[in-house]
Design a protein around this motif. Structure first.
Motif, short mmCIF file in Angstrom:
data_model
loop_
_atom_site.label_atom_id
_atom_site.label_comp_id
_atom_site.label_asym_id
_atom_site.label_seq_id
_atom_site.Cartn_x
_atom_site.Cartn_y
_atom_site.Cartn_z
N LEU A 281 0.82 -1.21 0.00
CA LEU A 281 0.00 0.00 0.00
C LEU A 281 0.85 1.26 0.00
O LEU A 281 0.34 2.34 -0.22
N GLY A 282 2.13 1.12 0.30
CA GLY A 282 2.98 2.31 0.32
C GLY A 282 2.86 3.08 1.62
O GLY A 282 2.94 4.30 1.62
N VAL A 283 2.64 2.38 2.72
CA VAL A 283 2.54 3.05 4.01
C VAL A 283 3.95 3.45 4.44
O VAL A 283 4.86 2.63 4.43
N PRO A 284 4.13 4.74 4.81
CA PRO A 284 5.50 5.16 5.16
C PRO A 284 6.04 4.34 6.31
O PRO A 284 5.36 4.07 7.28
N GLY A 285 7.28 3.94 6.19
CA GLY A 285 7.91 3.12 7.21
C GLY A 285 7.97 1.65 6.84
O GLY A 285 8.72 0.89 7.43
N PHE A 286 7.17 1.24 5.85
CA PHE A 286 7.19 -0.16 5.45
C PHE A 286 7.80 -0.37 4.08
O PHE A 286 7.97 -1.50 3.65
#
Lengths: 260, 264
Positions: free
Chosen positions: A207-212
Motif C-alpha cells: 500500500l505504500g505506508v511510510p515506514g514499510f
C-alpha cells in the motif's frame, strides 16, 4: 662561465625535480586506477549492460600509464644527469607517446561520464531487472548482472528504483511481465526487511505506508561512485599532464642546447 | 410548532451531512501512498456510514460492489426485485463491464472505536490497523484461476480504467439490503508507459569535459610543435657546426650551455 654553469645546474635540478614529481604522480595514478578497476561498490555490471563501460577502460589505461610515467621519470633523471642526447631523445619520444595515452584516458573518462544519466539506468533497470531467460547467453549474463546488482543496491542503500519506487508503477517492465501488480507493486527488496530478509509488513509495503517501504531512489548511490571514478581519473590525469607538459618543454629545450 | 421546526432543521442538517460522506472514499493519501496502483484500489472501510440503519442484536454485513464507469449506462443496480443483494461475480459481469459485481463482504466496522492510524508505527499493531482501516480491491490474483476457490473473488482490476464503488448494508438473517451508499466518485487506475520511450540522450556536454579536451589538445599541439622546433634547431645547429672551419670564431651555441660534468 660560472654563471652559465650555475644556470645549467639549476636547470638540471629543475628537470630532475620535475621528473621526481612525475614519478610519484605515476605511482599515485596507478594506485588510484587499480582501486577503481577493483570496483569496490560492485557497479560494473550496470555499466556492462549499458555497453558503455568506457570509464573503466580509462581506468585501465591509467594503470599502465602510471607505470610508464614512473619508469620514464627514472630514465629522465638518469638522462639529465648524464646529459646524454640519445637518452634524452628516447625519453622525449616515449614521454610524448605516454602523454597521448593519458590524454586519451582523461578525455574518455570525462566524455563517458556525461552519458551516465538517470534515464539510462532507469531504462536499463526496467528492461533487465528480473528479466526471464530470453535471447542469447550474453543477454542472459547482462540481465543476471543487473538483477544481482540492483538487489544488492536496494538492500545495502535502503533505496528502491532510480528516482523512487514510483518508477515501477509508472512504467511497464520485464519485472511486471512475471510478477503481477496486485502482489508486487514493486519488488520485495523495496520493502523494509527484517533480519531474516522478509518484509516486516507485506500489506503495508504494497500500500505504500511510510515506514514499510523504501521511498528513496538509488540514483545517488549509483552516480556517486561513478562520478568519483570518472572525475578522479580525468582530473588527476589532467593535472599530471599539465605538469608533464612543462617538464617536457624544458627537457626539449635542454636537449636542443647540449652537444653530442 | 417550534419543536417541529427544530426537528425539521436537525433532520435536514443530518441528511446534508450524511449525504456528503455516504460514498466510498479512497484511503488517506498520507497513509497509503501507493494508491490507486495499476490494478488495485484501496478504499476506506465505511466507518459510521450506516449507523442510522443499524439495530442492536442483529447481525449485518457490508457488501462491496465494483463496476466500470462505462457500465453505469447499462445497469447500476445492486439489488434484485426482492431487495436481495446481487450475487454477480467478476466473470459474470466481464470484470464490471456489464454491471456491478460483488467483490467482497465483511463485518460492519466499529464506529465507536475507529482504528488509530498512528498505531501503524507499532509493528505488533500494524497489521490490525491496516485490515481495519482499508480494503484493497483487486488484491487476489489467483482466485480467478483456482478451480477450488469457493468464496467471493476479488481479482485485479484493469489498468487505466475508471471504476466506481458502492457499499451495501445487508441484514444477515433476512438477507435483505437495508441501506446503501451512493456510487463513489470515479476512480481511475494508473497507466504505465513503455520503457522504450525513455529518452537516454545525455543532452549538452558538461563543462568539465570541454575544458579537459580543449586544453589537452592545445598542450599536445604545443608539445609537438616544440619537439619539431627543437629537432629542427638541433639539425640546423649541427649543420652550422660542420660548415665552420676550424679557425672560425666560436659560435654562441658552442660556448653556451656546455655541461661541465666532472670537469674541475
Amino acid at each position: 662561465m660560472a654563471k652559465t654553469e650555475n644556470g645549467v645546474r639549476i636547470f638540471q635540478g629543475l628537470l630532475i625535480l620535475g621528473n621526481v614529481v612525475i614519478g610519484m604522480c605515476g605511482i599515485a595514478l596507478t594506485a588510484e586506477c587499480i582501486y577503481f578497476v577493483s570496483d569496490p561498490h560492485g557497479l560494473y555490471p550496470l555499466l556492462e549492460a549499458t555497453e558503455n563501460d568506457d570509464i573503466y577502460a580509462a581506468a585501465w589505461i591509467g594503470i599502465f600509464v602510471g607505470f610508464a610515467l614512473l619508469a620514464l621519470s627514472i630514465l629522465g633523471i638518469i638522462a639529465v644527469i648524464k646529459s646524454n642526447r640519445t637518452l634524452l631523445l628516447v625519453y622525449i619520444i616515449l614521454m610524448l607517446i605516454t602523454f597521448a595515452f593519458e590524454m586519451a584516458s582523461c578525455i574518455t573518462a570525462a566524455t563517458h561520464r556525461d552519458f551516465l544519466t538517470p534515464n539510462l539506468f532507469l531504462k536499463q533497470m526496467l528492461e533487465r531487472y528480473q528479466k526471464p531467460d530470453a535471447g542469447n547467453n550474453n543477454d542472459k549474463w547482462m540481465s543476471e548482472g543487473v538483477t544481482k546488482t540492483w538487489d544488492k543496491l536496494m538492500l545495502q542503500n535502503q533505496c528502491c528504483g532510480v528516482q523512487g519506487p514510483s518508477d515501477w508503477q509508472e512504467y511497464t517492465s520485464a519485472f511486471r511481465m512475471t510478477y503481477s501488480d496486485a502482489d508486487f507493486p514493486w519488488p520485495h527488496n523495496c520493502c523494509v526487511l527484517d533480519s531474516r530478509g522478509s518484509p516486516i509488513n507485506l500489506d503495508g509495503c504494497k500500500l505504500g505506508v511510510p515506514g514499510f517501504y523504501k521511498s528513496n531512489g538509488c540514483y545517488a548511490a549509483i552516480s556517486g561512485p561513478m562520478n568519483r571514478q570518472a572525475w578522479g581519473v580525468a582530473w588527476f590525469g589532467f593535472a599530471i599532464l599539465c605538469w608533464t607538459f612543462f617538464v617536457l618543454l624544458g627537457t626539449m629545450f635542454y636537449w636542443s642546447r647540449i652537444e653530442y | 410548532m417550534c419543536s417541529c421546526c427544530v426537528v425539521l432543521v436537525l433532520c435536514c442538517l443530518g441528511l446534508l451531512s450524511a449525504d456528503q460522506s455516504l460514498k466510498p472514499q479512497l484511503g488517506d493519501f498520507q497513509f497509503a501512498t501507493n494508491n490507486p496502483t495499476l490494478t488495485t484500489v484501496a478504499l476506506e472501510k465505511p466507518f459510521c456510514m450506516f449507523d442510522s440503519s443499524l439495530y442492536p442484536n442483529r447481525s449485518y454485513a457490508i457488501y462491496l460492489y465494483v463496476m466500470k464507469e462505462s457500465a453505469s449506462t447499462i445497469s447500476s443496480l445492486v439489488t434484485d426485485e426482492s431487495s436481495k443483494p446481487l450475487g454477480s461475480t467478476f466473470q459474470q459481469t466481464s470484470g464490471g463491464q456489464l454491471g456491478p459485481y460483488n467483490a467482497a463482504f465483511f463485518d460492519v466496522p466499529d464506529c465507536a472505536v475507529p482504528p488509530r492510524l498512528p498505531d501503524v508505527g507499532d509493528m505488533n499493531k500494524a497489521p490490525d490497523v491496516l485490515t481495519q482501516y482499508l480494503f484493497r480491491v483487486g488484491d487476489d490474483g489467483t482466485c480467478l484461476y483456482d478451480p477450488n476457490f469457493l468464496g467471493v473473488c476479488n481479482p485485479p482490476l484493469v489498468p487505466d480504467t475508471t471504476y466506481r464503488f458502492k457499499y451495501v448494508l445487508v441484514d444477515n438473517s433476512e438477507g435483505i439490503v437495508k441501506d446503501q451508499t451512493l456510487w463513489s466518485d470515479p476512480i481511475k487506475t494508473r497507466r504505465s508507459k513503455l520503457p522504450m520511450k525513455i529518452d537516454t540522450w545525455p543532452g549538452q556536454r558538461s563543462g568539465g569535459m570541454t575544458v579537459i579536451t580543449s586544453i589537452l589538445s592545445v598542450l599536445v599541439f604545443l608539445l609537438l610543435t616544440g619537439f619539431l622546433a627543437s629537432v629542427f634547431s638541433a639539425v640546423m645547429g649541427s649543420e652550422d657546426a660542420s660548415a665552420e672551419t676550424k679557425g672560425a670564431s666560436p659560435t654562441v651555441q658552442q660556448s653556451e650551455l656546455r655541461p661541465q660534468l666532472g670537469s674541475e
